[in-house]
Scaffold this active site. Structure first.
Site, PDB file in Angstrom:
ATOM      1  N   LYS A   1       0.867  -1.191   0.000  1.00 22.14           N
ATOM      2  CA  LYS A   1       0.000   0.000   0.000  1.00 22.14           C
ATOM      3  C   LYS A   1       0.898   1.233   0.000  1.00 22.14           C
ATOM      4  CE  LYS A   1      -3.848   2.235   2.385  1.00 22.14           C
ATOM      5  NZ  LYS A   1      -3.274   3.600   2.266  1.00 22.14           N
TER       6      LYS A   1
ATOM      7  N   ASP B   1       2.013   5.224  -0.096  1.00 23.83           N
ATOM      8  CA  ASP B   1       1.590   6.386   0.684  1.00 23.83           C
ATOM      9  C   ASP B   1       1.887   7.652  -0.121  1.00 23.83           C
ATOM     10  OD1 ASP B   1       0.821   8.090   2.651  1.00 23.83           O
ATOM     11  OD2 ASP B   1       2.506   7.700   3.994  1.00 23.83           O
TER      12      ASP B   1
ATOM     13  N   GLU C   1       3.066   1.154   5.411  1.00 22.24           N
ATOM     14  CA  GLU C   1       1.740   1.537   5.893  1.00 22.24           C
ATOM     15  C   GLU C   1       0.769   0.360   5.919  1.00 22.24           C
ATOM     16  OE1 GLU C   1      -1.952   4.537   4.771  1.00 22.24           O
ATOM     17  OE2 GLU C   1      -0.131   4.571   3.573  1.00 22.24           O
TER      18      GLU C   1
END
Length: 308
Positions: A27, A29, A169
């Protein structure tokens, strides 16, 4: 070729889905972007539908070198730290929003989907087929301003554990057989190591350091009102703190947007949205261990967290 495609958004879940039907990625950021490659131009469109081509010159320049007549790439613009992790604060500094020595040339687009290619709309194809075509356009070993967000062949629970241990994250899971559908749907799932949301800045408390901020005062929405959810006092450098204070003092007000009495507080108009990482909620409805990550813009479809 569509002028704009609303992005597919991942639903937040507590655990990675089991089974072989899911692909896993890091994921990232940063800022969600769609890169539109057209015969006479390249356009870079934000999640909120704004044209930000001039803010990402290195990505736009590299898109022209892919050798495609028409295409729409879906991805995330990031800046990597020294450990190869995406850092939202570093991205904002590279875009000129905070003091830095970094420049826009350090911004990378990690692309993870292909929606349109040389006259063909690919959104009805299953994810595995769109992925196969994307890897032909942006190979795994490609470096530069446009790179491939790699799929990780791993068990979801183990991948999440390793990602969290490395300070990432979270992870994203995508169903192999689903088409690309705009909006927040269970076709894509996100599992985060810590929670992260956007909150309205309703004021600040001055720091003991002259000209700096001690704590940001944050609020969420409940119905049509803003509700105070606590203060945030970490996540910025001294230079960033002074810049934030200058900005907030320009929008100071004598009429607080929330019901809050603080002797030293400076209240401001709730027009700025802070991206905040936190562990959980307290029983009193306050953020636990919040850390400031940056200012989201409405062009990036920033929405204030809605309390249930």
């Amino acid at each position: 070729m569509p002028a704009r495609v609303d992005p597919c958004l991942a639903m937040l879940v507590d655990r990675p889905p089991p089974g072989p039907d899911w692909a896993f990625e890091v994921k990232w950021d940063g800022y969600r972007l769609a890169v539109h490659i057209e015969p006479s131009r390249v356009r870079i469109i934000t999640r909120g539908g704004y044209d930000w081509t001039d803010r990402f010159p290195s990505i736009a320049a590299e898109a022209r070198l892919l050798g495609l007549k028409t295409a729409i790439l879906d991805g995330e613009a990031v800046v990597l730290d020294g450990h190869g992790r995406s850092d939202f604060g570093m991205l904002q500094r590279a875009l000129g929003r905070l003091p830095t020595t970094q420049g826009p040339g350090e911004i990378i687009l990690y692309t993870f989907d292909l929606l349109y290619l040389d006259g063909c709309d690919l959104r009805r194809l299953p994810q595995r087929e769109r992925r196969r075509l994307l890897e032909q356009v942006v190979p795994v070993d490609r470096n530069g301003a446009i790179r491939l967000s790699e799929e990780v062949p791993a068990d979801g629970d183990e991948f999440l554990r390793v990602a969290c241990a490395h300070g990432i994250e979270g992870i994203v899971a995508k169903h192999h057989e689903r088409p690309y559908r705009s909006g927040r749907r269970p076709d894509w799932l996100k599992i985060t190591c810590t929670r992260r949301d956007s909150f309205a800045i309703v004021g600040f408390e001055p720091s003991t350091v002259p000209g700096a901020i001690g704590r940001l005062l944050l609020a969420a929405r409940r119905g049509g009102e803003l509700v105070y959810v606590g203060g945030c006092g970490t996540g910025w450098t001294q230079a960033e703190s002074r810049k934030l204070r200058e900005v907030l003092q320009e929008i100071a007000t004598d009429s607080p947007a929330v019901k809050l009495k603080r002797k030293s507080a400076v209240f401001c108009e709730p027009v700025l949205v802070a991206e905040v990482e936190y562990r959980a909620w307290t029983d009193e409805g306050k953020l636990r261990h919040p850390s400031f990550k940056g200012i989201r813009e409405r062009a990036d479809d920033a929405t204030v967290y809605e309390l249930k």
